[in-house]
Design a protein around this motif. Structure first.
Motif, PDB file in Angstrom:
ATOM      1  N   GLU A   1      35.992  42.528  45.903  1.00 32.82           N
ATOM      2  CA  GLU A   1      35.469  41.412  45.113  1.00 32.82           C
ATOM      3  C   GLU A   1      34.506  41.966  44.069  1.00 32.82           C
ATOM      4  OE1 GLU A   1      35.721  37.979  48.600  1.00 32.82           O
ATOM      5  OE2 GLU A   1      33.756  38.743  47.990  1.00 32.82           O
ATOM      6  N   GLU A   2      34.932  41.961  42.809  1.00 36.37           N
ATOM      7  CA  GLU A   2      34.131  42.573  41.765  1.00 36.37           C
ATOM      8  C   GLU A   2      34.333  41.842  40.432  1.00 36.37           C
ATOM      9  OE1 GLU A   2      32.024  45.008  42.079  1.00 36.37           O
ATOM     10  OE2 GLU A   2      32.515  45.752  44.084  1.00 36.37           O
ATOM     11  N   ASP A   3      33.310  41.926  39.574  1.00 34.49           N
ATOM     12  CA  ASP A   3      33.461  41.601  38.162  1.00 34.49           C
ATOM     13  C   ASP A   3      33.850  42.893  37.442  1.00 34.49           C
ATOM     14  OD1 ASP A   3      32.602  38.999  38.654  1.00 34.49           O
ATOM     15  OD2 ASP A   3      30.505  39.514  38.283  1.00 34.49           O
TER      16      ASP A   3
ATOM     17  N   GLY B   1      46.180  38.294  47.220  1.00 36.32           N
ATOM     18  CA  GLY B   1      45.458  37.842  46.045  1.00 36.32           C
ATOM     19  C   GLY B   1      45.932  36.467  45.647  1.00 36.32           C
TER      20      GLY B   1
ATOM     21  N   TYR C   1      37.800  43.840  51.771  1.00 38.18           N
ATOM     22  CA  TYR C   1      37.704  42.796  50.755  1.00 38.18           C
ATOM     23  C   TYR C   1      37.228  43.430  49.453  1.00 38.18           C
ATOM     24  CZ  TYR C   1      38.062  39.596  54.701  1.00 38.18           C
ATOM     25  OH  TYR C   1      38.497  38.931  55.815  1.00 38.18           O
TER      26      TYR C   1
ATOM     27  N   ARG D   1      41.269  33.874  46.718  1.00 34.78           N
ATOM     28  CA  ARG D   1      41.768  35.153  46.219  1.00 34.78           C
ATOM     29  C   ARG D   1      42.511  34.974  44.896  1.00 34.78           C
ATOM     30  NH1 ARG D   1      38.204  37.471  49.279  1.00 34.78           N
ATOM     31  NH2 ARG D   1      38.428  36.828  51.452  1.00 34.78           N
TER      32      ARG D   1
ATOM     33  N   ASP E   1      37.198  38.958  36.642  1.00 39.79           N
ATOM     34  CA  ASP E   1      36.795  39.222  38.022  1.00 39.79           C
ATOM     35  C   ASP E   1      38.014  39.158  38.926  1.00 39.79           C
ATOM     36  OD1 ASP E   1      36.900  36.345  39.377  1.00 39.79           O
ATOM     37  OD2 ASP E   1      35.930  36.084  37.440  1.00 39.79           O
ATOM     38  N   TYR E   2      37.877  39.672  40.138  1.00 37.98           N
ATOM     39  CA  TYR E   2      38.985  39.632  41.085  1.00 37.98           C
ATOM     40  C   TYR E   2      38.460  39.561  42.513  1.00 37.98           C
ATOM     41  CZ  TYR E   2      37.992  44.681  41.373  1.00 37.98           C
ATOM     42  OH  TYR E   2      37.370  45.892  41.510  1.00 37.98           O
ATOM     43  N   SER E   3      39.303  38.994  43.388  1.00 39.13           N
ATOM     44  CA  SER E   3      39.001  38.891  44.811  1.00 39.13           C
ATOM     45  C   SER E   3      40.302  39.120  45.574  1.00 39.13           C
ATOM     46  CB  SER E   3      38.420  37.513  45.149  1.00 39.13           C
ATOM     47  OG  SER E   3      38.203  37.383  46.543  1.00 39.13           O
TER      48      SER E   3
END
Length: 235
Positions: free
Chosen positions: A180-182, A219, A178, A224, A122-124
């Motif tokens: 933000e996802e898997d 990030g 923003y 993040r 995942d990331y943000s």
């Protein structure tokens, strides 16, 4: 298989990177040199056997680089399966960029075949453009971010698989995005007996300000980050 005989040569560079040619070359040089001693120094390197699925939860190849006048060398890093990056352009006539990668290195043993290599995590990420001077064209500031899964054959020095997970750019006078996802993305790759491979997740960021402004790709600041949960090789 004789690992000491591996010859590495990155003659082909990506044409789809948001990085400058110099930064992209630095990344390729890192893939070539960084951690390459791993497969030559341990008695039992990680081996993936043909036809036998394998999942890795611990990553062992990583690096980062950056360029420009406003750097975050103490903050941009890899730790515990997470990648952290941050770049900004504050004030007029600034352009800065950075890259970071994390992943796994292994040796393939057995009948050459096609495998599906999946990276999950995942990331943000936060992206912002904030112009301090009114009436300036939107194109005077920009922020770009790209996240790509890649597979490199260390015998031939070529990229043998790629999957773009995220690619975003903002160019507004005042804009915040923003991301933000898997992710759980697969890459079909042909694996050759006796070859060493690097499977990486690569993040790139570029910020540019031609006028008095603040532009950033973040990030790093909590929460993040970019995380790899696992890398799976399935046949």
């Amino acid at each position: 298989m004789t690992l000491s005989s591996i010859f590495l040569s990155f003659a082909q560079m990506e044409s789809d990177s948001i990085l400058s040619d110099e930064a992209q070359q630095n990344f390729l040089d890192s893939i070539l040199e960084k951690n390459k001693i791993l497969l030559r120094s341990v008695d039992e390197p990680d081996i993936v056997y043909s036809g036998k699925d394998k999942t890795f939860y611990t990553m062992d190849v990583y690096d980062y680089g950056e360029s420009g006048d406003q750097k975050y060398e103490s903050e941009e890093r890899v730790s515990g399966g997470c990648m952290y990056l941050k770049t900004q352009a504050s004030g007029a006539n600034n352009e800065n960029e950075c890259w970071v990668y994390n992943g796994k290195e292994f040796v393939f043993d057995g009948d050459s075949t096609t495998a599906n290599i999946t990276i999950k995590g995942d990331y943000s990420i936060a992206m912002v453009t904030n112009q301090y001077t009114a009436g300036i064209l939107p194109g005077s500031t920009c922020a770009n971010f790209k996240l790509v899964a890649e597979v490199y054959d260390m015998e031939t020095g070529s990229r043998v698989g790629k999957r773009t997970i995220e690619s975003e750019g903002i160019f507004g006078i005042w804009d915040t995005e923003y991301l933000e996802e898997d992710y759980n993305d697969g890459i079909a790759c042909y694996l050759t007996d006796g070859h060493a491979y690097k499977v990486i997740l690569k993040a790139e960021a570029m910020t540019k300000s031609e006028i008095d402004a603040h532009v950033a790709v973040n990030g790093y600041d909590n929460p993040r980050k970019i995380k790899i949960s696992k890398i799976a090789i399935n046949f």
